[in-house]
Motif scaffolding. Structure first.
Motif, short mmCIF file in Angstrom:
data_model
loop_
_atom_site.label_atom_id
_atom_site.label_comp_id
_atom_site.label_asym_id
_atom_site.label_seq_id
_atom_site.Cartn_x
_atom_site.Cartn_y
_atom_site.Cartn_z
N TYR A 233 0.85 -1.18 0.00
CA TYR A 233 0.00 0.00 0.00
C TYR A 233 0.89 1.23 0.00
CZ TYR A 233 -3.31 -3.56 1.41
OH TYR A 233 -4.07 -4.69 1.47
N GLY A 250 0.09 11.17 2.99
CA GLY A 250 -1.23 10.66 2.69
C GLY A 250 -1.15 9.15 2.53
N TYR A 251 -2.17 8.46 3.00
CA TYR A 251 -2.20 6.99 2.90
C TYR A 251 -3.26 6.57 1.91
CZ TYR A 251 -2.74 2.10 4.26
OH TYR A 251 -2.81 0.73 4.24
N ARG A 252 -2.84 5.79 0.92
CA ARG A 252 -3.78 5.31 -0.09
C ARG A 252 -4.19 3.88 0.26
NH1 ARG A 252 -2.03 5.22 -6.29
NH2 ARG A 252 -1.85 7.45 -5.88
N ASP A 253 -5.47 3.71 0.57
CA ASP A 253 -5.95 2.39 0.98
C ASP A 253 -6.27 1.52 -0.23
OD1 ASP A 253 -8.40 3.29 0.02
OD2 ASP A 253 -9.17 3.79 2.01
N SER A 254 -6.79 0.32 0.04
CA SER A 254 -7.06 -0.62 -1.05
C SER A 254 -8.16 -0.14 -1.99
CB SER A 254 -7.46 -1.99 -0.46
OG SER A 254 -8.58 -1.85 0.40
N SER A 255 -8.97 0.82 -1.54
CA SER A 255 -10.03 1.36 -2.39
C SER A 255 -9.55 2.51 -3.26
CB SER A 255 -11.21 1.84 -1.51
OG SER A 255 -11.72 0.78 -0.74
N GLY A 256 -8.29 2.89 -3.09
CA GLY A 256 -7.74 3.98 -3.89
C GLY A 256 -7.96 5.35 -3.28
N ASN A 257 -8.53 5.41 -2.07
CA ASN A 257 -8.76 6.69 -1.41
C ASN A 257 -7.50 7.13 -0.67
OD1 ASN A 257 -11.53 6.65 -2.18
ND2 ASN A 257 -11.96 5.26 -0.47
N THR A 258 -7.19 8.42 -0.76
CA THR A 258 -6.02 8.97 -0.08
C THR A 258 -6.47 9.84 1.07
OG1 THR A 258 -4.75 8.94 -2.15
CG2 THR A 258 -3.91 10.30 -0.35
N VAL A 259 -5.98 9.51 2.27
CA VAL A 259 -6.35 10.24 3.48
C VAL A 259 -5.08 10.81 4.10
CG1 VAL A 259 -7.42 10.06 5.75
CG2 VAL A 259 -8.29 8.68 3.85
N ARG A 331 -11.95 20.11 3.93
CA ARG A 331 -13.10 19.28 4.31
C ARG A 331 -14.30 20.11 4.77
NH1 ARG A 331 -8.81 16.71 7.34
NH2 ARG A 331 -7.94 14.93 6.21
#
Length: 547
Positions: A233, A250-259, A331
């Motif tokens: 990841y 930023g962390y990109r999860d398995s769904s492709g979302n970056t948080v 946000r």
């Protein structure tokens, strides 16, 4: 007779494997991440002879984990120390520092008070003012370059981290395939994987979990996975949702979302050292420089406007200064923006060297200091008609923010960038003071020049310190932090070196020992060759008797 041959051949094979292992150890003595190998011999499953049970890798997982953790901490402190030493050298420089320039500026005001109408004295004030403000701007530029440099280094570190985690996931797959083919994983792949974990620890602090004693799973300190089996990841360097000038993780999860991750998520390694230095020292120093500049500009302007210039007019603002900065969170659900931000001159003594987070709720705004995480008391926050005042500043909003909206406020972070003397006409320096009727009292009047000079000793910085005291305190803060980091680094590096010595004693190659093994296994080989030679001679003798 066949048993003797079989025993001799098994010995030759064992000796050859042992010699190969020893040779491999010697050739990899300087290979990073290589772990010494041992040939493990055992009695043959047949009636006689010897067999090679394993080529065993000398690797201690516990010691490796301890070393990686210590290496991560050492790397963070070393990075922090390298960065803060630059600020320490900048501020403490007796020639390039601000202290002598502030002293020169107030000394020129003393000369002005001695000869208020003398053009040379007036030119001296403008000259020292321009020199002083230029140095403030130079300091701001240097510190801002460091901010931008850290943004670039964060991006570079993230790229390297992503490459490493991808390689680790690939090695997990290759090791699993090797185990499936032969039942054992090749030591070369295991060494490469452990070396990558070590290199990753130098860049950031991680958590390693070994699944079923085979596959490496790696996660961030908050538990989010970086490597899970054959999957990896990615991290991303992204603009902070609250401050577009700042790069965060930023962390990109398995769904492709970056948080965006909290800035204190990573504390170890080069990456953690950069981010900790930025939040603990660089931001603070920029704010302290900005607070000093604003306090000097606002305080001096207030007094200068009370004086009379040579044209018989009230003094104007002597200095320009940068306005506070404010950013809305990406946000936010509302459309409210900060239309303007300015200093509250009447309450400038409340100005502090810190940033703020403003959160709006149904009950009104909450203002939180970022240096200590504490909310300002309600009586220090004024909110009415879309205007918010606190901490020596005033924010005007385009409309009322909605519940949950957040704003990042930096009152003094970049104030020094626009700090300059706006008066160029010598006659506009207001050295005189008006009489009781507000009239000009003559070119020899020096009362306002004396009042301007006396600002040097007044507690105008945060209502607590004079200019020289505030600057001295800033130098002391940075110097103390530099010393603390160096002491901690020395202690941590000592522990890291001890762990490295322990690791090398178990896994490192000792050339003297390997040279002795070469002789030992060579003798072992020659002895088994002699067994075969003897068996051959016996066989020939028996055949000769038959003839």
């Amino acid at each position: 007779m066949s048993i003797i041959f079989s025993v001799g051949l098994s010995g030759l094979n064992a000796a050859q494997n042992a010699l190969n292992t020893t040779s491999n150890n010697i050739s990899n003595v300087y290979t990073p991440g290589y772990n010494r190998e041992l040939t493990i011999l055992g009695q043959s499953r047949a009636d006689a002879g010897v067999q090679v049970n394993d080529i065993q890798r000398q690797f201690n997982q516990y010691v490796a984990s301890q070393l990686n953790a210590s290496t991560s901490a050492s790397s963070a402190l070393r990075t922090y120390g390298n960065q803060i030493s630059q600020i320490d050298n900048l501020l403490a420089d007796r020639e390039a520092g601000l202290a002598p320039l502030m002293q020169n500026f107030f000394s020129s005001l003393e000369d002005l008070a001695s000869a208020p109408s003398d053009p040379a004295a007036r030119q001296g004030v403008l000259g020292t003012a321009n020199t002083l403000t230029a140095q403030f701007r130079a300091f701001d530029g240097y510190l801002q370059d460091m901010q931008e440099g850290i943004n670039g280094q964060i991006r570079d570190e993230v790229t390297q981290i992503n490459n490493t985690t991808e390689q680790l996931a690939t090695l997990n797959r290759e090791i699993a395939l090797a185990r499936a083919r032969s039942g054992d994983a090749p030591n070369t792949l295991l060494n490469q994987r452990d070396q990558l974990v070590h290199e990753l620890s130098e860049r950031m602090d991680i958590r390693l979990n070994i699944q079923d004693g085979k596959s490496y799973n790696i996660s961030l300190p908050n538990g989010q996975p970086l490597v899970s089996g054959t999957n990896h990841y990615r991290l991303e360097a992204m603009d902070s949702p609250n401050d577009p000038q700042r790069s965060v993780l930023g962390y990109r999860d398995s769904s492709g979302n970056t948080v965006a991750l909290a800035e204190d998520t990573i504390k170890g390694g080069t990456l953690g050292g950069l981010m900790t230095f930025r939040s603990e020292s660089l931001d603070k120093t920029q704010n302290q420089i900005g607070q000093l500049a604003v306090s000097l500009a606002v305080g001096f302007n207030e007094q200068h406007r009370m004086g009379i210039d040579l044209d018989g007019e009230l003094g104007e603002d002597f200095f320009n200064i940068g306005d506070p900065q404010a950013y809305s969170s990406g946000r936010n659900s509302g459309t409210a923006e900060v239309a303007s931000a300015s200093f509250d001159r009447a309450n400038i003594d409340q100005l502090r060297a810190t940033d703020y987070t403003v959160r709006f709720t149904d009950s009104g705004p909450q203002v939180i200091r970022k240096d200590n995480g504490q909310a300002l008391p309600a009586d220090e926050v004024n909110w009415a008609d879309n205007e918010l005042s606190f901490g020596g500043i005033t924010l005007t909003f385009t409309d009322a923010p909605e519940d949950g909206d957040r704003f990042e406020v930096q009152p003094v972070r970049r104030a020094s960038a626009n700090f300059d003397a706006q008066i160029a006409d010598l006659d506009k320096i207001a050295a005189a003071a008006p009489d009781a009727d507000g009239n000009f009292t003559g070119t020899g009047d020096n009362r306002n020049a004396l009042a301007l000079q006396n600002l040097q000793s007044k507690a105008l910085v945060g209502g607590r310190a004079s200019f020289s005291q505030a600057y001295a305190g800033m130098i002391s803060d940075v110097g103390n932090q530099t010393n603390i980091v160096q002491v901690n680094l020395d202690a941590r590096q000592g522990l890291t070196d001890q762990l490295k010595a322990v690791q090398q004693s178990e896994s490192g190659v000792n050339l003297d020992e390997e040279a002795a093994n070469l002789i030992r296994y060579q003798q072992f080989y020659m002895a088994n060759a002699r067994v075969i030679d003897t068996a051959s001679s016996l066989f020939d003798t028996i055949l000769g008797l038959r003839n």
